[in-house]
Design an enzyme around this catalytic site. Structure first.
Site, PDB file in Angstrom:
ATOM      1  N   HIS A  37       0.800  -1.246   0.033  1.00  0.00           N
ATOM      2  CA  HIS A  37      -0.178  -0.161  -0.082  1.00  0.00           C
ATOM      3  C   HIS A  37       0.865   1.222   0.034  1.00  0.00           C
ATOM      4  O   HIS A  37       0.576   2.252  -0.619  1.00  0.00           O
ATOM      5  CB  HIS A  37      -0.736   0.008   1.134  1.00  0.00           C
ATOM      6  N   GLY A 149      -3.122  -1.658  -7.373  1.00  0.00           N
ATOM      7  CA  GLY A 149      -1.724  -2.468  -7.303  1.00  0.00           C
ATOM      8  C   GLY A 149      -1.922  -3.603  -8.442  1.00  0.00           C
ATOM      9  O   GLY A 149      -3.339  -3.984  -8.774  1.00  0.00           O
ATOM     10  N   GLU A 150      -0.792  -4.009  -9.097  1.00  0.00           N
ATOM     11  CA  GLU A 150      -1.021  -5.046 -10.242  1.00  0.00           C
ATOM     12  C   GLU A 150      -1.310  -6.505  -9.394  1.00  0.00           C
ATOM     13  O   GLU A 150      -1.824  -7.558 -10.063  1.00  0.00           O
ATOM     14  CB  GLU A 150       0.293  -5.092 -10.775  1.00  0.00           C
ATOM     15  N   GLN A 155      -8.917  -6.854 -11.052  1.00  0.00           N
ATOM     16  CA  GLN A 155      -9.303  -5.804 -10.595  1.00  0.00           C
ATOM     17  C   GLN A 155      -8.824  -4.532 -11.424  1.00  0.00           C
ATOM     18  O   GLN A 155      -9.634  -3.764 -11.796  1.00  0.00           O
ATOM     19  CB  GLN A 155      -9.269  -5.332  -9.201  1.00  0.00           C
ATOM     20  N   VAL A 178       4.419  -5.576  -4.794  1.00  0.00           N
ATOM     21  CA  VAL A 178       5.655  -5.656  -3.719  1.00  0.00           C
ATOM     22  C   VAL A 178       5.554  -7.059  -2.846  1.00  0.00           C
ATOM     23  O   VAL A 178       4.559  -7.403  -2.605  1.00  0.00           O
ATOM     24  CB  VAL A 178       5.549  -4.340  -2.809  1.00  0.00           C
ATOM     25  N   LEU A 186       3.004  -9.252  -0.654  1.00  0.00           N
ATOM     26  CA  LEU A 186       2.190  -8.714   0.500  1.00  0.00           C
ATOM     27  C   LEU A 186       0.912  -8.678   0.320  1.00  0.00           C
ATOM     28  O   LEU A 186       0.428  -8.411  -0.502  1.00  0.00           O
ATOM     29  CB  LEU A 186       3.080  -7.328   0.695  1.00  0.00           C
ATOM     30  N   SER A 187       0.163  -8.881   1.341  1.00  0.00           N
ATOM     31  CA  SER A 187      -1.162  -8.786   1.480  1.00  0.00           C
ATOM     32  C   SER A 187      -1.673  -8.836   2.911  1.00  0.00           C
ATOM     33  O   SER A 187      -1.088  -9.560   3.658  1.00  0.00           O
ATOM     34  CB  SER A 187      -1.690 -10.111   0.787  1.00  0.00           C
ATOM     35  N   SER A 188      -2.747  -8.014   3.117  1.00  0.00           N
ATOM     36  CA  SER A 188      -3.245  -8.086   4.291  1.00  0.00           C
ATOM     37  C   SER A 188      -3.905  -9.430   4.914  1.00  0.00           C
ATOM     38  O   SER A 188      -3.464  -9.841   6.060  1.00  0.00           O
ATOM     39  CB  SER A 188      -4.617  -7.012   4.530  1.00  0.00           C
TER      40      SER A 188
HETATM   41  N1  LIG Z   1       1.780  -6.488  -2.422  1.00  0.00           N
HETATM   42  C1  LIG Z   1       1.334  -5.496  -3.168  1.00  0.00           C
HETATM   43  N2  LIG Z   1       1.816  -4.702  -4.056  1.00  0.00           N
HETATM   44  C2  LIG Z   1       1.477  -3.659  -4.686  1.00  0.00           C
HETATM   45  N3  LIG Z   1      -0.012  -3.403  -4.559  1.00  0.00           N
HETATM   46  C3  LIG Z   1      -0.729  -4.037  -3.558  1.00  0.00           C
HETATM   47  C4  LIG Z   1      -0.016  -5.052  -2.760  1.00  0.00           C
HETATM   48  N4  LIG Z   1      -1.175  -5.552  -2.166  1.00  0.00           N
HETATM   49  C5  LIG Z   1      -2.016  -4.830  -2.142  1.00  0.00           C
HETATM   50  N5  LIG Z   1      -2.069  -3.668  -3.127  1.00  0.00           N
HETATM   51  C6  LIG Z   1      -2.850  -2.730  -3.462  1.00  0.00           C
HETATM   52  O1  LIG Z   1      -3.213  -2.107  -2.568  1.00  0.00           O
HETATM   53  C7  LIG Z   1      -4.563  -1.540  -3.131  1.00  0.00           C
HETATM   54  C8  LIG Z   1      -5.631  -1.925  -1.761  1.00  0.00           C
HETATM   55  O2  LIG Z   1      -5.478  -3.207  -1.493  1.00  0.00           O
HETATM   56  P1  LIG Z   1      -6.215  -3.967  -0.262  1.00  0.00           P
HETATM   57  O3  LIG Z   1      -6.443  -2.998   0.820  1.00  0.00           O
HETATM   58  O4  LIG Z   1      -7.170  -5.002  -0.549  1.00  0.00           O
HETATM   59  O5  LIG Z   1      -4.766  -4.921   0.359  1.00  0.00           O
HETATM   60  P2  LIG Z   1      -4.557  -6.505   0.277  1.00  0.00           P
HETATM   61  O6  LIG Z   1      -3.136  -6.485   0.966  1.00  0.00           O
HETATM   62  O7  LIG Z   1      -4.513  -6.897  -0.974  1.00  0.00           O
HETATM   63  O8  LIG Z   1      -5.440  -6.923   1.076  1.00  0.00           O
HETATM   64  P3  LIG Z   1      -6.198  -8.322   0.512  1.00  0.00           P
HETATM   65  O9  LIG Z   1      -5.681  -9.189   1.802  1.00  0.00           O
HETATM   66  O10 LIG Z   1      -7.849  -7.823   0.572  1.00  0.00           O
HETATM   67  O11 LIG Z   1      -6.018  -8.750  -0.863  1.00  0.00           O
HETATM   68  C9  LIG Z   1      -5.142  -2.406  -4.153  1.00  0.00           C
HETATM   69  O12 LIG Z   1      -4.910  -1.524  -5.488  1.00  0.00           O
HETATM   70  C10 LIG Z   1      -4.288  -3.513  -4.309  1.00  0.00           C
HETATM   71  O13 LIG Z   1      -3.935  -4.257  -5.398  1.00  0.00           O
HETATM   72  C1  LIG Z   2     -10.070  -1.161  -4.641  1.00  0.00           C
HETATM   73  C2  LIG Z   2     -10.598  -1.565  -3.381  1.00  0.00           C
HETATM   74  C3  LIG Z   2      -9.967  -0.655  -2.103  1.00  0.00           C
HETATM   75  C4  LIG Z   2     -12.204  -1.202  -3.283  1.00  0.00           C
HETATM   76  O1  LIG Z   2     -12.735  -1.512  -2.124  1.00  0.00           O
HETATM   77  C5  LIG Z   2     -10.518  -2.792  -2.859  1.00  0.00           C
HETATM   78  O2  LIG Z   2     -11.077  -3.667  -3.576  1.00  0.00           O
HETATM   79  C6  LIG Z   2      -8.884  -3.195  -2.885  1.00  0.00           C
HETATM   80  O3  LIG Z   2      -8.345  -2.929  -1.588  1.00  0.00           O
HETATM   81  O4  LIG Z   2      -8.203  -3.661  -3.666  1.00  0.00           O
HETATM   82  N1  BAL Z   3      -7.470  -6.917  -2.774  1.00  0.00           N
HETATM   83  C1  BAL Z   3      -8.798  -6.931  -3.208  1.00  0.00           C
HETATM   84  C2  BAL Z   3      -9.740  -6.608  -2.481  1.00  0.00           C
HETATM   85  C3  BAL Z   3     -10.540  -7.844  -1.721  1.00  0.00           C
HETATM   86  O1  BAL Z   3      -9.908  -9.059  -1.672  1.00  0.00           O
HETATM   87  O2  BAL Z   3     -11.780  -7.748  -1.315  1.00  0.00           O
END
Ligand SMILES: Nc1ncnc2c1ncn2[C@@H]1O[C@H](COP(=O)(O)OP(=O)(O)OP(=O)(O)O)[C@@H](O)[C@H]1O
Ligand SMILES: CC(C)(CO)[C@@H](O)C(=O)[O-]
Ligand code: BAL
Length: 284
Positions: A37, A149-150, A155, A178, A186-188
């Site tokens: 993020h 993010g890619e 999406q 990233v 990385l992902s939540s």
């Molecule tokens: N590792 C990453 N690298 C680059 N962009 C990211 C990454 N993780 C998330 N994003 C981008 O951050 C934005 C918000 O994503 P979001 O808040 O859903 O985070 P997330 O870590 O992807 O969570 P989730 O567990 O929901 O997938 C989106 O545009 C997503 O593509």
């Molecule tokens: C773009 C977004 C913030 C819309 O809720 C979500 O799908 C995400 O976190 O990728």
């Molecule tokens: N990172 C995309 C949002 C979702 O999983 O709902």
């Protein structure tokens, strides 16, 4: 840094900045911020005078109530990270502020075709929820630029189509994924992994790299590549939940004309559904 929770407050600030001719860059998120993020935020900071980060766990895009209920909410820590990045505004509305009449009768935006494939097939209604909230944020924030993010490849494709189809005057910036040092994107949702599962998780990216190497070597037996990858993931303890190799510009099956492929991966590991993707140049 302003933290805004209501629509009227947000509108007031946006009007002020637009009148002053400021370039507004938006980063939409669901919070629980990590370095992925923050890279989007840095990109927005480079390109805009005013950076707005939205933090909203959007109920409309969740198809499973348990997924929505346990999604991590860490607003205070998120705001501290964003403050250090010189963000101008955090927009963090409550669901009732965004959907005052609830979700039942909410007007929605749906991008046809792309929304029902792949992730859309696994998570019914998901992309309708994403397109609706993102278009709502675009109307509220009126950004010149928005960063995504890619990592969420489909999406990003859906948002690009929505912007083109609806005539939004917004530049969409796609930011490369990233990764942790061991390759895991990385992902939540990585926070749901136990220590042992976290050790195993990079297997997803490793298997994807193997698939990419086969494609880059000229192999075109797509079903065979996917089956082998699914078997390898299962053997190593992940549960594949949708692997595909598509044309990166259409997300349709590859044709002889395809120039770039994208490998899209989704797999369960414990309580986490991990996703990843990689593009492959087919012209080399
Ligand atoms: N590792 C990453 N690298 C680059 N962009 C990211 C990454 N993780 C998330 N994003 C981008 O951050 C934005 C918000 O994503 P979001 O808040 O859903 O985070 P997330 O870590 O992807 O969570 P989730 O567990 O929901 O997938 C989106 O545009 C997503 O593509
Ligand atoms: C773009 C977004 C913030 C819309 O809720 C979500 O799908 C995400 O976190 O990728
Ligand atoms: N990172 C995309 C949002 C979702 O999983 O709902």
């Amino acid at each position: 840094m302003l933290i805004i929770e209501t629509l009227p407050m947000l509108r007031r600030e946006i009007r002020r900045w637009r009148q002053a001719g400021k370039r507004i860059a938006l980063v939409p998120t669901m919070g629980n911020l990590h370095d992925g993020h923050l890279t989007l935020v840095d990109e927005a900071r480079e390109r805009g005078d005013i950076v707005v980060v939205s933090i909203f766990v959007n109920p409309m895009q969740f198809d499973r109530p348990d997924d929505l209920a346990r999604y991590p909410r860490t607003l205070q820590e998120d705001c501290e990270k964003l403050n250090r990045r010189s963000v101008d505004v955090v927009f963090a509305p409550a669901p009732a502020e965004v959907y005052p009449q609830g979700l039942e009768n909410q007007t929605f935006v749906e991008v046809p075709g792309l929304s029902s494939l792949l992730e859309g097939a696994s998570r019914p209604g998901h992309f309708r929820g994403v397109a609706t909230i993102v278009s709502k944020l675009f109307n509220l924030v009126q950004p010149d630029i928005a960063c995504f993010g890619e990592k969420d490849f489909q999406q990003l494709a859906i948002i690009r189509k929505m912007v083109a189809d609806m005539g939004f005057d917004i530049e969409i910036v796609g930011v490369p994924t990233v990764r942790a040092k061991d390759g895991l994107a990385l992902s939540s949702r990585n926070g749901y992994l136990s220590a042992e599962e976290r050790q195993l998780a990079p297997v997803l990216a490793q298997v994807m790299n193997g698939m990419a190497a086969r494609l880059a070597n000229g192999e075109r037996h797509i079903e065979e590549i996917i089956e082998a990858a699914e078997a390898e993931l299962s053997e190593k303890g992940l549960r594949p939940d949708g692997l595909a190799i598509c044309d990166a510009s259409t997300l349709e099956p590859l044709t002889v004309e395809s120039r770039r492929a994208v490998i899209l991966m989704a797999a369960w590991l414990g309580k986490a559904r991990l996703i990843d993707n990689q593009q492959v140049d087919l012209t080399q």
